[in-house]
Design a protein around this motif. Structure first.
Motif, PDB file in Angstrom:
ATOM      1  N   ASN A 181      -0.830  -6.580   3.950  1.00 50.75           N
ATOM      2  CA  ASN A 181      -0.202  -6.300   5.243  1.00 50.75           C
ATOM      3  C   ASN A 181       1.030  -5.412   5.131  1.00 50.75           C
ATOM      4  OD1 ASN A 181       1.781  -8.012   4.225  1.00 50.75           O
ATOM      5  ND2 ASN A 181       1.708  -9.476   5.925  1.00 50.75           N
ATOM      6  N   SER A 182       1.447  -5.077   3.910  1.00 52.82           N
ATOM      7  CA  SER A 182       2.687  -4.315   3.729  1.00 52.82           C
ATOM      8  C   SER A 182       2.380  -2.923   3.187  1.00 52.82           C
ATOM      9  CB  SER A 182       3.637  -5.055   2.785  1.00 52.82           C
ATOM     10  OG  SER A 182       3.036  -5.291   1.524  1.00 52.82           O
ATOM     11  N   LEU A 183       3.091  -1.929   3.694  1.00 49.29           N
ATOM     12  CA  LEU A 183       2.898  -0.570   3.235  1.00 49.29           C
ATOM     13  C   LEU A 183       4.225   0.135   3.068  1.00 49.29           C
ATOM     14  CD1 LEU A 183       1.787   1.516   6.291  1.00 49.29           C
ATOM     15  CD2 LEU A 183       1.611  -0.952   6.354  1.00 49.29           C
ATOM     16  N   ASP A 184       4.228   1.064   2.123  1.00 50.50           N
ATOM     17  CA  ASP A 184       5.439   1.777   1.725  1.00 50.50           C
ATOM     18  C   ASP A 184       5.352   3.232   2.148  1.00 50.50           C
ATOM     19  OD1 ASP A 184       7.838   2.458  -0.025  1.00 50.50           O
ATOM     20  OD2 ASP A 184       6.272   3.673  -0.950  1.00 50.50           O
ATOM     21  N   SER A 185       6.396   3.703   2.856  1.00 55.80           N
ATOM     22  CA  SER A 185       6.472   5.104   3.232  1.00 55.80           C
ATOM     23  C   SER A 185       7.928   5.555   3.096  1.00 55.80           C
ATOM     24  CB  SER A 185       5.952   5.311   4.665  1.00 55.80           C
ATOM     25  OG  SER A 185       5.837   6.702   4.948  1.00 55.80           O
ATOM     26  N   ARG A 241       8.034   9.054  14.505  1.00 55.23           N
ATOM     27  CA  ARG A 241       6.790   9.361  13.790  1.00 55.23           C
ATOM     28  C   ARG A 241       5.863   8.154  13.742  1.00 55.23           C
ATOM     29  NH1 ARG A 241       9.651  11.959   8.472  1.00 55.23           N
ATOM     30  NH2 ARG A 241       9.979  14.110   9.199  1.00 55.23           N
ATOM     31  N   LEU A 242       6.450   6.981  13.518  1.00 55.06           N
ATOM     32  CA  LEU A 242       5.665   5.760  13.405  1.00 55.06           C
ATOM     33  C   LEU A 242       5.215   5.219  14.766  1.00 55.06           C
ATOM     34  CD1 LEU A 242       7.912   4.079  10.693  1.00 55.06           C
ATOM     35  CD2 LEU A 242       5.499   4.689  10.355  1.00 55.06           C
ATOM     36  N   GLN A 243       5.746   5.780  15.830  1.00 52.94           N
ATOM     37  CA  GLN A 243       5.423   5.350  17.194  1.00 52.94           C
ATOM     38  C   GLN A 243       5.691   3.855  17.385  1.00 52.94           C
ATOM     39  OE1 GLN A 243       1.831   7.185  18.973  1.00 52.94           O
ATOM     40  NE2 GLN A 243       1.438   8.085  16.948  1.00 52.94           N
ATOM     41  N   LYS A 296       0.825  -1.203   0.000  1.00 53.49           N
ATOM     42  CA  LYS A 296       0.000   0.000   0.000  1.00 53.49           C
ATOM     43  C   LYS A 296       0.862   1.257   0.000  1.00 53.49           C
ATOM     44  CE  LYS A 296      -3.922   2.177   0.327  1.00 53.49           C
ATOM     45  NZ  LYS A 296      -3.305   3.333  -0.383  1.00 53.49           N
ATOM     46  N   GLY A 297       0.749   2.052  -1.042  1.00 52.71           N
ATOM     47  CA  GLY A 297       1.439   3.329  -1.097  1.00 52.71           C
ATOM     48  C   GLY A 297       0.797   4.315  -0.141  1.00 52.71           C
ATOM     49  N   THR A 298       1.616   5.153   0.516  1.00 52.02           N
ATOM     50  CA  THR A 298       1.090   6.082   1.519  1.00 52.02           C
ATOM     51  C   THR A 298       1.568   7.508   1.276  1.00 52.02           C
ATOM     52  OG1 THR A 298       2.941   5.774   3.074  1.00 52.02           O
ATOM     53  CG2 THR A 298       1.111   4.206   3.217  1.00 52.02           C
ATOM     54  N   ASP A 299       1.932   7.826   0.059  1.00 49.68           N
ATOM     55  CA  ASP A 299       2.447   9.171  -0.207  1.00 49.68           C
ATOM     56  C   ASP A 299       1.334  10.200  -0.385  1.00 49.68           C
ATOM     57  OD1 ASP A 299       1.557   8.268  -2.641  1.00 49.68           O
ATOM     58  OD2 ASP A 299       3.371   8.817  -3.754  1.00 49.68           O
ATOM     59  N   TYR A 300       0.122   9.841   0.029  1.00 53.72           N
ATOM     60  CA  TYR A 300      -0.983  10.806   0.071  1.00 53.72           C
ATOM     61  C   TYR A 300      -1.587  10.859   1.479  1.00 53.72           C
ATOM     62  CZ  TYR A 300      -4.074   6.733  -0.104  1.00 53.72           C
ATOM     63  OH  TYR A 300      -4.715   5.545   0.179  1.00 53.72           O
ATOM     64  N   PHE A 301      -0.884  10.319   2.458  1.00 47.98           N
ATOM     65  CA  PHE A 301      -1.379  10.301   3.844  1.00 47.98           C
ATOM     66  C   PHE A 301      -1.045  11.636   4.521  1.00 47.98           C
ATOM     67  CE2 PHE A 301      -1.675   5.509   5.078  1.00 47.98           C
ATOM     68  CZ  PHE A 301      -2.466   5.273   3.973  1.00 47.98           C
ATOM     69  N   SER A 308       3.149  11.269   6.246  1.00 49.06           N
ATOM     70  CA  SER A 308       2.833   9.885   5.897  1.00 49.06           C
ATOM     71  C   SER A 308       3.160   8.957   7.065  1.00 49.06           C
ATOM     72  CB  SER A 308       3.618   9.457   4.655  1.00 49.06           C
ATOM     73  OG  SER A 308       3.504   8.053   4.441  1.00 49.06           O
ATOM     74  N   GLU A 309       4.372   9.045   7.581  1.00 45.50           N
ATOM     75  CA  GLU A 309       4.768   8.189   8.702  1.00 45.50           C
ATOM     76  C   GLU A 309       3.950   8.511   9.948  1.00 45.50           C
ATOM     77  OE1 GLU A 309       9.434   7.149   7.745  1.00 45.50           O
ATOM     78  OE2 GLU A 309       8.993   9.040   8.778  1.00 45.50           O
ATOM     79  N   GLU A 310       3.666   9.783  10.182  1.00 44.30           N
ATOM     80  CA  GLU A 310       2.894  10.167  11.366  1.00 44.30           C
ATOM     81  C   GLU A 310       1.468   9.621  11.309  1.00 44.30           C
ATOM     82  OE1 GLU A 310       5.275  14.354  12.294  1.00 44.30           O
ATOM     83  OE2 GLU A 310       3.328  14.388  11.281  1.00 44.30           O
ATOM     84  N   VAL A 311       0.864   9.648  10.132  1.00 49.51           N
ATOM     85  CA  VAL A 311      -0.484   9.103   9.975  1.00 49.51           C
ATOM     86  C   VAL A 311      -0.479   7.593  10.211  1.00 49.51           C
ATOM     87  CG1 VAL A 311      -2.299   8.613   8.280  1.00 49.51           C
ATOM     88  CG2 VAL A 311      -1.401  10.931   8.506  1.00 49.51           C
ATOM     89  N   ILE A 312       0.526   6.919   9.685  1.00 49.89           N
ATOM     90  CA  ILE A 312       0.643   5.470   9.914  1.00 49.89           C
ATOM     91  C   ILE A 312       0.785   5.190  11.406  1.00 49.89           C
ATOM     92  CG2 ILE A 312       2.084   3.434   9.542  1.00 49.89           C
ATOM     93  CD1 ILE A 312       2.839   4.732   6.792  1.00 49.89           C
ATOM     94  N   GLY A 313       1.627   5.975  12.084  1.00 49.70           N
ATOM     95  CA  GLY A 313       1.806   5.794  13.516  1.00 49.70           C
ATOM     96  C   GLY A 313       0.510   5.980  14.285  1.00 49.70           C
ATOM     97  N   ARG A 314      -0.237   7.017  13.947  1.00 50.40           N
ATOM     98  CA  ARG A 314      -1.529   7.251  14.606  1.00 50.40           C
ATOM     99  C   ARG A 314      -2.482   6.098  14.338  1.00 50.40           C
ATOM    100  NH1 ARG A 314      -5.879  12.124  13.142  1.00 50.40           N
ATOM    101  NH2 ARG A 314      -7.626  11.225  14.319  1.00 50.40           N
TER     102      ARG A 314
END
Length: 312
Positions: free
Chosen positions: A44-48, A105-107, A18-23, A57-63
């Protein structure tokens, strides 16, 4: 969903990443819903990356992981040491800075897949291996790899690792798509050419493809006359790619699927382990990718799509 394994990780990795460059924070609900839907189909895998969305992007994933309590269900690929306005940043100081910032950021206290976002050929590959092995030994990083490095530099690094009993790179993330790039999409980017693919096949070295669907080239929205997307024109417009698009349409018709699903299947049916980074932002796009990931293509079909042979 299909999965592959990568040395350094115990868990299998979904072949759709899953691409996350729009998070972004201001569209968190959309990102969270997209992630929920992705997990629901077995992803189950995502790219940041450290630079994506200015760090959001990383902060949103962490949240998201904190709210859902599902860190152990996810495999995170994130990247660091991207160059800045002053030039390359493949140094111990910059790698440490980016990796430490990404963890915060990813917590989380570990990153499953960590890659260097760009190369600096002036830095000996062995020096990079030494730096990254510190994080492997501490358990901070599972598997180490690279994005936009040439296969020759990867080979150099892994020969050093083998000679010094260290962990080498176990994955690479260049561009690989049915549409071949005329030039790099961004400066310093690497696309997998014939020589690169031959090396990956010989070594059975996992490849995570970014722009796996050529940034929408196969959606049907583009033609030689439609030139409103300057980057797509610059990178993917060519007579050979229009022929590849036409063949993808023909094969799609035979298989009762779409051309963009054929383009995705092209990446996932290579004779070496591959994952495809996808930018699906809606249920329809995610469903299309899910179906496309299960299409089987023969070697003859791959060769015909790629213009290696004239007849199917």
């Amino acid at each position: 969903m299909e999965y592959i394994t990568v040395e350094g990780l115990q868990k299998p990795i979904s072949r759709l990443m899953k691409g996350t460059d729009y998070f972004f924070h201001d569209s968190y609900d959309k990102a969270a819903a997209n992630m929920d839907a992705f997990l629901a189909i077995g992803g189950n895998s995502l790219d940041s990356a450290h630079i994506y969305c200015g760090g959001q992007s990383e902060e949103v994933i962490g949240r998201y992981m904190q709210e859902r309590g599902n860190r152990d269900q996810l495999i995170i690929l994130t990247k660091g040491a991207h160059h800045d306005q002053n030039g390359p940043r493949v140094t111990e100081k910059d790698i440490r800075h980016d990796l430490t910032t990404s963890l915060a950021r990813l917590q989380t206290d570990y990153i499953d897949l960590y890659a260097l976002h760009r190369d600096d050929p002036n830095v000996p590959a062995g020096e990079v291996i030494e730096i990254l092995n510190e994080y492997v030994k501490s358990g901070t990083v599972g598997a180490i790899g690279v994005s936009n490095w040439t296969w020759k530099r990867i080979k150099e690094a892994n020969e050093y690792a083998a000679a010094h009993q260290l962990r080498g790179f176990t994955f690479s993330s260049p561009n690989l798509s049915l549409a071949k790039a005329n030039e790099p999409f961004w400066a310093g980017c690497v696309s997998a050419d014939t020589e690169t693919c031959a090396w990956h096949e010989k070594e059975q070295f996992p490849l995570f493809s970014w722009s796996s669907q050529a940034r929408g080239f196969f959606t049907g929205r583009f033609s030689p006359e439609v030139r409103d997307n300057a980057d797509l024109v610059r990178v993917f417009y060519s007579d050979a790619n229009w022929e590849r698009l036409e063949r993808a349409k023909q094969l799609a018709s035979l298989k009762n699927v779409t051309a963009i699903q054929i383009a995705l299947a092209y990446v996932l049916n290579q004779p070496f382990p591959t994952c495809a980074l996808i930018g699906a932002q809606s249920a329809a796009e995610l469903h299309s990718c899910d179906e496309g990931s299960l299409i089987h293509l023969t070697k003859e079909e791959l060769d015909w799509l790629d213009l290696t042979v004239d007849k199917l």
